[in-house]
Write an enzyme that holds these catalytic residues in place. Sequence first.
Site, PDB file in Angstrom:
ATOM      1  N   ALA A  33      42.109 104.810  42.506  1.00 62.00           N
ATOM      2  CA  ALA A  33      42.015 103.383  42.173  1.00 62.00           C
ATOM      3  C   ALA A  33      41.600 102.599  43.403  1.00 62.00           C
ATOM      4  CB  ALA A  33      43.357 102.862  41.669  1.00 62.00           C
ATOM      5  N   ILE A  65      14.582  97.554  44.525  1.00 60.35           N
ATOM      6  CA  ILE A  65      15.038  98.120  45.798  1.00 60.35           C
ATOM      7  C   ILE A  65      15.502  96.972  46.681  1.00 60.35           C
ATOM      8  CG2 ILE A  65      14.203  99.237  47.915  1.00 60.35           C
ATOM      9  CD1 ILE A  65      12.238 100.778  46.133  1.00 60.35           C
ATOM     10  N   TYR A  68      34.838  96.202  52.471  1.00 57.82           N
ATOM     11  CA  TYR A  68      35.169  97.394  51.663  1.00 57.82           C
ATOM     12  C   TYR A  68      35.441  98.585  52.572  1.00 57.82           C
ATOM     13  CZ  TYR A  68      34.398 101.607  48.888  1.00 57.82           C
ATOM     14  OH  TYR A  68      34.527 102.859  48.332  1.00 57.82           O
TER      15      TYR A  68
END
Length: 328
Positions: free
Chosen positions: A87, A210, A154
């Site tokens: 998770a 892209i 992140y």
Amino acid sequence: MHILVTGGAGFIGGHLAERFARDGHSVVVLDNFDPFYDLDLKEHNVEVGREAAREGDGSYELVDGDVRDAELVTDLVGDADYVYHQAAQAGVRPSVENPRKYDAVNVDGTLNILDACRDTGIERFVMASSSSVYGKPRYLPYDEQHPTTPVSPYGASKLAAERYACSYGEVYDFPVVALRYFTVYGPRMRPNMAISNFVSRCVNDEPPVIYGDGTQTRDFTYIDDVVEANVALLESDAADGQAVNIGSTDNIDIKTLATEIRDQLAPELDLVYEERHDADSEHTHADTARAGELLGYEASHTIREGVAAFIEWYEANREWYEPLVMES
Ligand SMILES: NC(=O)c1ccc[n+]([C@@H]2O[C@H](COP(=O)([O-])OP(=O)(O)OC[C@H]3O[C@@H](n4cnc5c(N)ncnc54)[C@H](O)[C@@H]3O)[C@@H](O)[C@H]2O)c1
């Protein structure tokens, strides 16, 4: 074995839960159905897990809940022999917009599970880490000794979670392994990733997009290889206390990848370029010698073989998968 798979309704956790249930284990999935992408895809992953349990003589239980709920996590870890912690709030670019959510889910959520492992005892805690922990490459391919200087919130949250896990394992004496995945792809993959995006756009006669000039390179890992590495950790204590790269060792630049998918599916389309995000890694490439030595790991698919397998799967599953990836 009783196995808790957090994030088990997601892409990687879904494949792990399916495999464990098929192998006859008793699987509990904890997932809060975060609406990061179409929830019908997560419902499908759950159905696949339930079906695998029926076919494989295992069991499958879904708990719709949050890793930030310490009480719930403590109850679930208390019944588990192994915890496979998948998770997380995934996604590099959105982490720049909302770093605190990444911290709450990826770091505090992991700490809740680690506290429970410490208090209740566990055979092994295995967590999904990421190549994003490395950041700017000083050399390539990355081995596990490469400096960790993540360039996105992140990546920072995954590194913090991984380091907490290894330090808990050390201080409280329970086995911990952090698998550093290099961009994972394959059947039922997340919609918002390069390969799913290129394929779904091309089969719908829309040009692949892209970000940047396409010279950035990636080591893409086929989902089956990620599953095998995790399964090996049910038996092996060789990697305890360590972070281990899981990649393909192959790599490709994004422009070549998009061009090859376009040439195969819709040669008349042009490639479209949009601005690159600073938080995206420039290059990723895995040295998997440690995984090979400790877990007998060997990537089964080169990127071209894996993309061919994904396109074949996509075409066979287009009816239900495509609307979910196109809408996300
Ligand atoms: N897919 C990749 O390329 C890749 C690469 C490196 C690392 N990882 C890591 O692998 C793991 C799985 O990634 P994935 O690609 O399957 O992503 P995913 O988004 O498909 O799966 C993550 C799951 O976690 C659940 N989740 C999110 N927040 C939660 C919370 N607070 N409580 C409970 N469940 C929650 C989501 O609902 C989702 O089902 C993540 O830890 C990710 O950081 C993935």
